[in-house]
Write a protein that holds these residues in place. Structure first.
Motif, PDB file in Angstrom:
ATOM      1  N   ARG A 198       0.818  -1.207   0.000  1.00 51.63           N
ATOM      2  CA  ARG A 198       0.000   0.000   0.000  1.00 51.63           C
ATOM      3  C   ARG A 198       0.857   1.266   0.000  1.00 51.63           C
ATOM      4  NH1 ARG A 198      -2.889  -3.177  -1.627  1.00 51.63           N
ATOM      5  NH2 ARG A 198      -4.651  -4.209  -0.594  1.00 51.63           N
ATOM      6  N   ASN A 199       0.520   2.187  -0.907  1.00 54.65           N
ATOM      7  CA  ASN A 199       1.112   3.530  -0.981  1.00 54.65           C
ATOM      8  C   ASN A 199       2.638   3.490  -1.011  1.00 54.65           C
ATOM      9  OD1 ASN A 199       0.805   6.298  -1.223  1.00 54.65           O
ATOM     10  ND2 ASN A 199       0.875   6.662   0.978  1.00 54.65           N
ATOM     11  N   ALA A 200       3.184   2.665  -1.895  1.00 56.54           N
ATOM     12  CA  ALA A 200       4.638   2.560  -2.033  1.00 56.54           C
ATOM     13  C   ALA A 200       5.180   3.780  -2.769  1.00 56.54           C
ATOM     14  CB  ALA A 200       5.005   1.286  -2.776  1.00 56.54           C
ATOM     15  N   LEU A 201       6.187   4.428  -2.180  1.00 56.16           N
ATOM     16  CA  LEU A 201       6.772   5.645  -2.742  1.00 56.16           C
ATOM     17  C   LEU A 201       8.275   5.658  -2.528  1.00 56.16           C
ATOM     18  CD1 LEU A 201       4.263   8.348  -1.435  1.00 56.16           C
ATOM     19  CD2 LEU A 201       4.701   7.867  -3.842  1.00 56.16           C
ATOM     20  N   LEU A 202       8.986   6.189  -3.505  1.00 57.42           N
ATOM     21  CA  LEU A 202      10.407   6.495  -3.309  1.00 57.42           C
ATOM     22  C   LEU A 202      10.509   7.910  -2.769  1.00 57.42           C
ATOM     23  CD1 LEU A 202      11.873   4.970  -6.597  1.00 57.42           C
ATOM     24  CD2 LEU A 202      12.025   4.025  -4.283  1.00 57.42           C
ATOM     25  N   ALA A 203      11.424   8.120  -1.831  1.00 55.73           N
ATOM     26  CA  ALA A 203      11.531   9.416  -1.154  1.00 55.73           C
ATOM     27  C   ALA A 203      11.791  10.543  -2.139  1.00 55.73           C
ATOM     28  CB  ALA A 203      12.639   9.365  -0.119  1.00 55.73           C
ATOM     29  N   THR A 204      11.282  11.717  -1.807  1.00 52.93           N
ATOM     30  CA  THR A 204      11.494  12.913  -2.629  1.00 52.93           C
ATOM     31  C   THR A 204      12.976  13.292  -2.631  1.00 52.93           C
ATOM     32  OG1 THR A 204       9.316  13.726  -1.985  1.00 52.93           O
ATOM     33  CG2 THR A 204      10.829  15.322  -2.940  1.00 52.93           C
ATOM     34  N   PRO A 205      13.555  13.603  -3.788  1.00 51.80           N
ATOM     35  CA  PRO A 205      14.971  14.010  -3.818  1.00 51.80           C
ATOM     36  C   PRO A 205      15.171  15.363  -3.145  1.00 51.80           C
ATOM     37  CG  PRO A 205      13.948  14.285  -5.976  1.00 51.80           C
ATOM     38  CD  PRO A 205      12.952  13.564  -5.129  1.00 51.80           C
ATOM     39  N   ASP A 206      16.385  15.574  -2.636  1.00 54.96           N
ATOM     40  CA  ASP A 206      16.708  16.862  -2.020  1.00 54.96           C
ATOM     41  C   ASP A 206      16.737  17.975  -3.061  1.00 54.96           C
ATOM     42  OD1 ASP A 206      16.909  15.667   0.472  1.00 54.96           O
ATOM     43  OD2 ASP A 206      19.058  15.271   0.246  1.00 54.96           O
ATOM     44  N   GLY A 207      17.204  17.651  -4.252  1.00 56.48           N
ATOM     45  CA  GLY A 207      17.235  18.645  -5.323  1.00 56.48           C
ATOM     46  C   GLY A 207      16.191  18.348  -6.365  1.00 56.48           C
ATOM     47  N   THR A 208      16.615  18.397  -7.632  1.00 57.36           N
ATOM     48  CA  THR A 208      15.666  18.154  -8.709  1.00 57.36           C
ATOM     49  C   THR A 208      15.484  16.672  -9.009  1.00 57.36           C
ATOM     50  OG1 THR A 208      17.442  18.400 -10.336  1.00 57.36           O
ATOM     51  CG2 THR A 208      16.153  20.375  -9.782  1.00 57.36           C
ATOM     52  N   ASP A 209      16.482  15.835  -8.617  1.00 59.44           N
ATOM     53  CA  ASP A 209      16.367  14.405  -8.909  1.00 59.44           C
ATOM     54  C   ASP A 209      17.310  13.602  -8.013  1.00 59.44           C
ATOM     55  OD1 ASP A 209      18.865  14.995  -9.900  1.00 59.44           O
ATOM     56  OD2 ASP A 209      18.393  14.531 -11.983  1.00 59.44           O
ATOM     57  N   HIS A 210      17.137  12.254  -8.062  1.00 56.31           N
ATOM     58  CA  HIS A 210      18.080  11.336  -7.438  1.00 56.31           C
ATOM     59  C   HIS A 210      19.136  10.998  -8.487  1.00 56.31           C
ATOM     60  CE1 HIS A 210      15.820  10.764  -3.755  1.00 56.31           C
ATOM     61  NE2 HIS A 210      14.742  10.429  -4.430  1.00 56.31           N
ATOM     62  N   ALA A 211      20.382  11.312  -8.195  1.00 57.39           N
ATOM     63  CA  ALA A 211      21.441  11.108  -9.177  1.00 57.39           C
ATOM     64  C   ALA A 211      21.783   9.627  -9.338  1.00 57.39           C
ATOM     65  CB  ALA A 211      22.689  11.884  -8.755  1.00 57.39           C
ATOM     66  N   LYS A 212      22.326   9.291 -10.479  1.00 59.06           N
ATOM     67  CA  LYS A 212      22.795   7.936 -10.735  1.00 59.06           C
ATOM     68  C   LYS A 212      23.823   7.540  -9.679  1.00 59.06           C
ATOM     69  CE  LYS A 212      25.079   5.081 -14.236  1.00 59.06           C
ATOM     70  NZ  LYS A 212      25.664   5.051 -15.612  1.00 59.06           N
ATOM     71  N   GLY A 213      23.704   6.326  -9.133  1.00 62.23           N
ATOM     72  CA  GLY A 213      24.628   5.840  -8.120  1.00 62.23           C
ATOM     73  C   GLY A 213      24.231   6.173  -6.693  1.00 62.23           C
ATOM     74  N   SER A 214      23.221   7.006  -6.509  1.00 56.68           N
ATOM     75  CA  SER A 214      22.807   7.399  -5.158  1.00 56.68           C
ATOM     76  C   SER A 214      21.872   6.351  -4.557  1.00 56.68           C
ATOM     77  CB  SER A 214      22.123   8.766  -5.192  1.00 56.68           C
ATOM     78  OG  SER A 214      20.942   8.714  -5.992  1.00 56.68           O
ATOM     79  N   ASP A 215      21.585   6.514  -3.248  1.00 59.84           N
ATOM     80  CA  ASP A 215      20.682   5.625  -2.522  1.00 59.84           C
ATOM     81  C   ASP A 215      19.354   6.339  -2.277  1.00 59.84           C
ATOM     82  OD1 ASP A 215      22.859   3.964  -2.468  1.00 59.84           O
ATOM     83  OD2 ASP A 215      23.351   4.327  -0.368  1.00 59.84           O
ATOM     84  N   VAL A 216      18.265   5.588  -2.318  1.00 58.93           N
ATOM     85  CA  VAL A 216      16.934   6.164  -2.149  1.00 58.93           C
ATOM     86  C   VAL A 216      16.133   5.303  -1.180  1.00 58.93           C
ATOM     87  CG1 VAL A 216      14.818   6.926  -3.291  1.00 58.93           C
ATOM     88  CG2 VAL A 216      16.992   7.002  -4.523  1.00 58.93           C
TER      89      VAL A 216
END
Length: 205
Positions: free
Chosen positions: A56-74
Motif C-alpha cells: 500500500r502507498n509505495a513511494l520512493l523518497a522525494t529528492p533533495d534537489g531536482t532528482d536522485h542522481a545515478k549511483g545514489s541511494d533512495v
C-alpha cells in the motif's frame, strides 16, 4: 360475483405495478453502491495485492534537489497489510533501477495487521541507482514474500509539497485590469476638471 368481491382484483393490479417500480429503483441504487466498491482513493503511491498480502502507498523518497542522481541511494516508503491469520515475512526486494535493495529490521507482518515499512521499525533502501530519476517518474519494484509469493508494482518518486527553487514562474493569466468602479475614469476624457464624476451647475442654472 358481486362488485365487492371483484374490488380486490382491481386494486391488485396497481399494487403490483407500484411494487415493481420500487424493486426497479432498489436495483438501481444497489448498482450504484456496488460501483463504489471498485473505487479507490486517489493517492500518490503504488498499490498491489498478492494472496492475502497488500502493498500500500509505495513511494520512493522525494529528492533533495531536482532528482536522485545515478549511483545514489533512495529510501522506499511503503505499508504492508496482511489479511490472513498467519504471520507473513517480506524476504526480499529487487528492482532493475538499483544494484541492490537493503532491508533493515524485522520485516514480518502479523496476521490481520497493517505494518509501517516507512523507516520506523523497518527501513528499505535502494542502493546504487542505475540511472537518475526525478519526482513523478516510476520504477518497477518486486516484493517477495515467504508464503504469498512475488508482487511487482511501478513505484513513483514522491512529488514534493513545494516546487524546487530556480525554476521560472509563468503567468498563465493576463494582468487584471481595473474597472471604472475601482480606479475611476482614465485617459483624455477622464482627466482634468470633472474627472471625479461630479456635476457643476451653470451660472444661469
Amino acid at each position: 360475483m358481486s362488485r365487492i368481491a371483484r374490488l380486490p382484483r382491481r386494486i391488485l393490479v396497481p399494487c403490483v405495478a407500484v411494487m415493481a417500480a420500487v424493486l426497479t429503483l432498489t436495483g438501481c441504487a444497489a448498482g450504484q453502491i456496488a460501483q463504489t466498491a471498485d473505487q479507490v482513493a486517489a493517492i500518490d503511491g503504488a498499490n498491489g495485492t498478492v494472496g492475502v498480502i497488500g502493498v500500500r502507498n509505495a513511494l520512493l523518497a522525494t529528492p533533495d534537489g531536482t532528482d536522485h542522481a545515478k549511483g545514489s541511494d533512495v529510501a522506499l516508503q511503503v505499508w504492508v497489510s496482511n489479511d490472513g491469520v498467519q504471520a507473513e515475512t517480506l524476504t526480499g526486494i529487487t528492482t532493475p533501477a538499483a544494484t541492490a535493495v537493503k532491508i533493515s529490521g524485522t520485516a514480518t507482518i502479523p496476521g490481520q495487521t497493517l505494518k509501517d515499512f516507512t523507516g520506523t521499525t523497518v527501513k528499505i533502501t535502494l542502493t546504487g541507482l542505475t540511472s537518475g530519476i526525478t519526482y513523478g517518474e516510476s520504477v518497477p519494484i518486486t516484493f517477495t514474500f515467504a508464503s504469498a509469493g512475488k508482487l511487482t508494482v511501478n513505484v513513483p518518486v514522491e512529488v514534493p509539497d513545494q516546487r524546487t527553487s530556480g525554476r521560472a514562474t509563468i503567468d498563465i493569466q493576463p494582468a487584471h485590469e481595473g474597472t471604472l468602479w475601482e480606479s475611476g475614469p482614465t485617459g483624455a476624457e477622464g482627466s482634468g476638471a470633472g474627472s471625479s464624476g461630479a456635476v457643476t451647475p451653470s451660472a444661469g442654472g
